[in-house]
Motif scaffolding. Structure first.
Motif, PDB file in Angstrom:
ATOM      1  N   ALA A   1      18.229 -42.976  -9.577  1.00  0.00           N
ATOM      2  CA  ALA A   1      17.942 -41.619 -10.031  1.00  0.00           C
ATOM      3  C   ALA A   1      18.321 -40.613  -8.956  1.00  0.00           C
ATOM      4  O   ALA A   1      18.195 -40.881  -7.757  1.00  0.00           O
ATOM      5  CB  ALA A   1      16.462 -41.486 -10.378  1.00  0.00           C
ATOM      6  N   GLN A   2      18.805 -39.444  -9.400  1.00  0.00           N
ATOM      7  CA  GLN A   2      19.062 -38.352  -8.479  1.00  0.00           C
ATOM      8  C   GLN A   2      17.782 -37.537  -8.307  1.00  0.00           C
ATOM      9  O   GLN A   2      17.039 -37.306  -9.276  1.00  0.00           O
ATOM     10  CB  GLN A   2      20.181 -37.432  -8.990  1.00  0.00           C
ATOM     11  N   GLY A   3      17.538 -37.117  -7.077  1.00  0.00           N
ATOM     12  CA  GLY A   3      16.374 -36.294  -6.796  1.00  0.00           C
ATOM     13  C   GLY A   3      16.797 -34.898  -6.372  1.00  0.00           C
ATOM     14  O   GLY A   3      17.633 -34.738  -5.476  1.00  0.00           O
ATOM     15  N   PHE A   4      16.269 -33.884  -7.031  1.00  0.00           N
ATOM     16  CA  PHE A   4      16.593 -32.488  -6.744  1.00  0.00           C
ATOM     17  C   PHE A   4      15.345 -31.794  -6.190  1.00  0.00           C
ATOM     18  O   PHE A   4      14.364 -31.569  -6.901  1.00  0.00           O
ATOM     19  CB  PHE A   4      17.055 -31.773  -8.018  1.00  0.00           C
ATOM     20  N   THR A   5      15.406 -31.482  -4.908  1.00  0.00           N
ATOM     21  CA  THR A   5      14.278 -30.786  -4.272  1.00  0.00           C
ATOM     22  C   THR A   5      14.335 -29.309  -4.634  1.00  0.00           C
ATOM     23  O   THR A   5      15.417 -28.713  -4.678  1.00  0.00           O
ATOM     24  CB  THR A   5      14.342 -30.959  -2.745  1.00  0.00           C
ATOM     25  N   TYR A   6      13.183 -28.719  -4.886  1.00  0.00           N
ATOM     26  CA  TYR A   6      13.124 -27.288  -5.196  1.00  0.00           C
ATOM     27  C   TYR A   6      11.874 -26.674  -4.576  1.00  0.00           C
ATOM     28  O   TYR A   6      10.922 -27.375  -4.185  1.00  0.00           O
ATOM     29  CB  TYR A   6      13.162 -27.045  -6.703  1.00  0.00           C
ATOM     30  N   ARG A   7      11.899 -25.359  -4.496  1.00  0.00           N
ATOM     31  CA  ARG A   7      10.762 -24.616  -3.950  1.00  0.00           C
ATOM     32  C   ARG A   7      10.342 -23.551  -4.961  1.00  0.00           C
ATOM     33  O   ARG A   7      11.176 -22.757  -5.417  1.00  0.00           O
ATOM     34  CB  ARG A   7      11.150 -23.945  -2.619  1.00  0.00           C
ATOM     35  N   ALA A   8       9.090 -23.568  -5.339  1.00  0.00           N
ATOM     36  CA  ALA A   8       8.545 -22.579  -6.268  1.00  0.00           C
ATOM     37  C   ALA A   8       7.642 -21.624  -5.492  1.00  0.00           C
ATOM     38  O   ALA A   8       6.864 -22.054  -4.639  1.00  0.00           O
ATOM     39  CB  ALA A   8       7.757 -23.275  -7.380  1.00  0.00           C
ATOM     40  N   ARG A   9       7.776 -20.338  -5.773  1.00  0.00           N
ATOM     41  CA  ARG A   9       6.957 -19.359  -5.055  1.00  0.00           C
ATOM     42  C   ARG A   9       6.545 -18.234  -5.992  1.00  0.00           C
ATOM     43  O   ARG A   9       7.270 -17.878  -6.927  1.00  0.00           O
ATOM     44  CB  ARG A   9       7.728 -18.789  -3.868  1.00  0.00           C
ATOM     45  N   ILE A  10       5.376 -17.680  -5.743  1.00  0.00           N
ATOM     46  CA  ILE A  10       4.870 -16.533  -6.489  1.00  0.00           C
ATOM     47  C   ILE A  10       5.311 -15.257  -5.767  1.00  0.00           C
ATOM     48  O   ILE A  10       5.286 -15.183  -4.526  1.00  0.00           O
ATOM     49  CB  ILE A  10       3.335 -16.610  -6.611  1.00  0.00           C
ATOM     50  N   ASP A  11       5.725 -14.266  -6.520  1.00  0.00           N
ATOM     51  CA  ASP A  11       6.166 -12.995  -5.962  1.00  0.00           C
ATOM     52  C   ASP A  11       4.967 -12.283  -5.335  1.00  0.00           C
ATOM     53  O   ASP A  11       4.087 -11.773  -6.047  1.00  0.00           O
ATOM     54  CB  ASP A  11       6.794 -12.147  -7.065  1.00  0.00           C
ATOM     55  N   GLY A  12       4.945 -12.256  -3.999  1.00  0.00           N
ATOM     56  CA  GLY A  12       3.808 -11.652  -3.300  1.00  0.00           C
ATOM     57  C   GLY A  12       3.799 -10.146  -3.318  1.00  0.00           C
ATOM     58  O   GLY A  12       2.800  -9.522  -2.912  1.00  0.00           O
ATOM     59  N   ALA A  13       4.890  -9.525  -3.790  1.00  0.00           N
ATOM     60  CA  ALA A  13       4.952  -8.062  -3.807  1.00  0.00           C
ATOM     61  C   ALA A  13       4.366  -7.459  -5.086  1.00  0.00           C
ATOM     62  O   ALA A  13       4.161  -6.242  -5.157  1.00  0.00           O
ATOM     63  CB  ALA A  13       6.408  -7.621  -3.641  1.00  0.00           C
ATOM     64  N   GLN A  14       4.093  -8.263  -6.077  1.00  0.00           N
ATOM     65  CA  GLN A  14       3.560  -7.741  -7.339  1.00  0.00           C
ATOM     66  C   GLN A  14       2.074  -7.446  -7.213  1.00  0.00           C
ATOM     67  O   GLN A  14       1.370  -8.029  -6.378  1.00  0.00           O
ATOM     68  CB  GLN A  14       3.798  -8.755  -8.462  1.00  0.00           C
ATOM     69  N   PRO A  15       1.568  -6.549  -8.036  1.00  0.00           N
ATOM     70  CA  PRO A  15       0.119  -6.288  -8.029  1.00  0.00           C
ATOM     71  C   PRO A  15      -0.640  -7.546  -8.460  1.00  0.00           C
ATOM     72  O   PRO A  15      -0.170  -8.308  -9.304  1.00  0.00           O
ATOM     73  CB  PRO A  15      -0.049  -5.156  -9.038  1.00  0.00           C
ATOM     74  N   THR A  16      -1.794  -7.727  -7.860  1.00  0.00           N
ATOM     75  CA  THR A  16      -2.608  -8.893  -8.250  1.00  0.00           C
ATOM     76  C   THR A  16      -3.168  -8.681  -9.655  1.00  0.00           C
ATOM     77  O   THR A  16      -3.859  -7.688  -9.906  1.00  0.00           O
ATOM     78  CB  THR A  16      -3.751  -9.099  -7.263  1.00  0.00           C
ATOM     79  N   PRO A  17      -2.851  -9.597 -10.610  1.00  0.00           N
ATOM     80  CA  PRO A  17      -3.351  -9.452 -11.980  1.00  0.00           C
ATOM     81  C   PRO A  17      -4.822  -9.874 -12.067  1.00  0.00           C
ATOM     82  O   PRO A  17      -5.388 -10.379 -11.099  1.00  0.00           O
ATOM     83  CB  PRO A  17      -2.449 -10.391 -12.770  1.00  0.00           C
ATOM     84  N   PRO A  18      -5.433  -9.718 -13.233  1.00  0.00           N
ATOM     85  CA  PRO A  18      -6.827 -10.148 -13.393  1.00  0.00           C
ATOM     86  C   PRO A  18      -6.994 -11.644 -13.110  1.00  0.00           C
ATOM     87  O   PRO A  18      -6.070 -12.429 -13.312  1.00  0.00           O
ATOM     88  CB  PRO A  18      -7.131  -9.825 -14.859  1.00  0.00           C
ATOM     89  N   ALA A  19      -8.176 -11.995 -12.626  1.00  0.00           N
ATOM     90  CA  ALA A  19      -8.452 -13.406 -12.350  1.00  0.00           C
ATOM     91  C   ALA A  19      -8.365 -14.228 -13.634  1.00  0.00           C
ATOM     92  O   ALA A  19      -8.671 -13.747 -14.724  1.00  0.00           O
ATOM     93  CB  ALA A  19      -9.836 -13.539 -11.728  1.00  0.00           C
ATOM     94  N   GLY A  20      -7.941 -15.463 -13.492  1.00  0.00           N
ATOM     95  CA  GLY A  20      -7.818 -16.353 -14.644  1.00  0.00           C
ATOM     96  C   GLY A  20      -6.839 -17.468 -14.363  1.00  0.00           C
ATOM     97  O   GLY A  20      -6.288 -17.590 -13.263  1.00  0.00           O
TER      98      GLY A  20
END
Length: 331
Positions: free
Chosen positions: A300-319
């Motif tokens: 099998a081929q393995g594809f490494t990736y990085r996921a990140r949340i946009d830290g510049a956006q306003p914080t939305p409601p908790a949930g």
């Protein structure tokens, strides 16, 4: 006048006893067994099975008028289907579903079988059943093989209450007590062509991305992990990720009702390049971090990736926020 009456009577008698020409009760013809179309991984995990004509068809209504004789010899076969690059997949043939496999040189005397069960195939043919051997690491493509048979038979071809003539293979001699013994003769050869189409396929292991919990968008750490893909042997490919189910344009977003949390998925552990669906945003199997360019259908081929949340956006409601991203593979 008497002579004319007598002549008419003689002509009438002659017409009454004239016998119709005998019809052929049995025919031997090349036949095909198609195992259908399936994926290379299905062919690796389970036998592919199908049935078809074994090449001999008979009118069993006429055959019932007297004792029938039917014999079969397997003349030749490699018992392999051959596909792209000489790849092979084994097969077995039998006269019953899951029955004993026929072998080259074996002779089957089928005369004791009931006519209904013997000629149970389409058009009054004797059916043959083919099953493959599960085989891994096969390239996609068309696989073909053959089975050469020789049929011996003697079956009634003319009669109403009793049989008046027989359809027989060359050289066949029916036994007559104290006169002749059974002679199967030279028989009639026939070829059964067998085919199977294998399609490209892939197995994908896509672990869920879990960012955990944080009070502010700037507090979420990036997540690095690996997408694993194993495809059919010989199949190079590219893999893309769509923008998810809640995207705004090209911006991926998780949702919690009417609230959204923007995030993205990037190529590799450190690259700033976005992993997307189109063009250069896709990844090539030859550029995988694990087993790049190895196309044996096992690795099998393995594809490494990085996921990140946009830290510049306003914080939305908790949930709890979620999204679904589709993995797309092109050959």
């Amino acid at each position: 006048m008497r002579r004319l009456t007598l002549l008419r009577g003689l002509l009438g008698a002659a017409f009454a006893v004239a016998a119709p020409e005998a019809a052929s009760a049995c025919t031997v013809a090349t036949a095909n067994t198609n195992l259908g179309t399936t994926s290379t991984f299905a062919a690796a995990s389970a036998a592919q099975q199908a049935s078809g004509s074994a090449g001999l068809s008979c009118d069993i209504l006429l055959a019932a008028l007297t004792t029938h004789y039917v014999g079969l010899r397997v003349e030749a076969s490699s018992f392999q289907l051959t596909g792209p690059g000489g790849a092979t997949i084994g097969f077995a043939a039998s006269l019953a579903p899951g029955g004993p496999a026929l072998g080259v040189g074996s002779f089957q005397d089928l005369s004791s079988f009931s006519l209904v069960s013997l000629f149970a195939g389409a058009g009054g043919s004797i059916p043959i059943y083919v099953r493959t051997t599960p085989t891994a690491s096969l390239p996609a493509g068309t696989y073909t093989g053959s089975l050469d048979l020789r049929w011996y038979y003697s079956v009634c071809s003319l009669g109403v209450a009793v049989c008046l003539a027989y359809s027989a293979s060359p050289g066949f001699v029916r036994p007559v007590p104290l006169v002749t013994s059974l002679n199967w003769g030279s028989g009639t050869a026939v070829r059964i062509n067998i085919s199977l189409i294998l399609e490209k396929d892939c197995l994908i292991d896509a672990p869920a991305i879990d960012f955990g919990a944080a009070p502010l968008v700037g507090s979420f750490a990036p997540v690095t992990q690996t997408l694993t893909i194993r495809c059919s042997a010989g199949a190079a490919y590219s893999v893309g990720l769509d923008n998810g189910a809640h995207a705004a344009g090209a911006q991926r977003r998780m949702t919690n009702g009417s609230a959204f949390l923007a995030y993205d998925i990037l190529k590799g552990a450190a690259s700033p390049g976005r992993w997307g669906l189109l063009g250069a945003e896709r990844r090539l199997s030859g550029d995988a971090e694990i087993n790049a360019g190895v196309y044996n259908g096992l690795a099998a081929q393995g594809f490494t990736y990085r996921a990140r949340i946009d830290g510049a956006q306003p914080t939305p409601p908790a949930g709890s926020y979620s999204d679904t991203v589709r993995v797309d593979i092109e050959f």
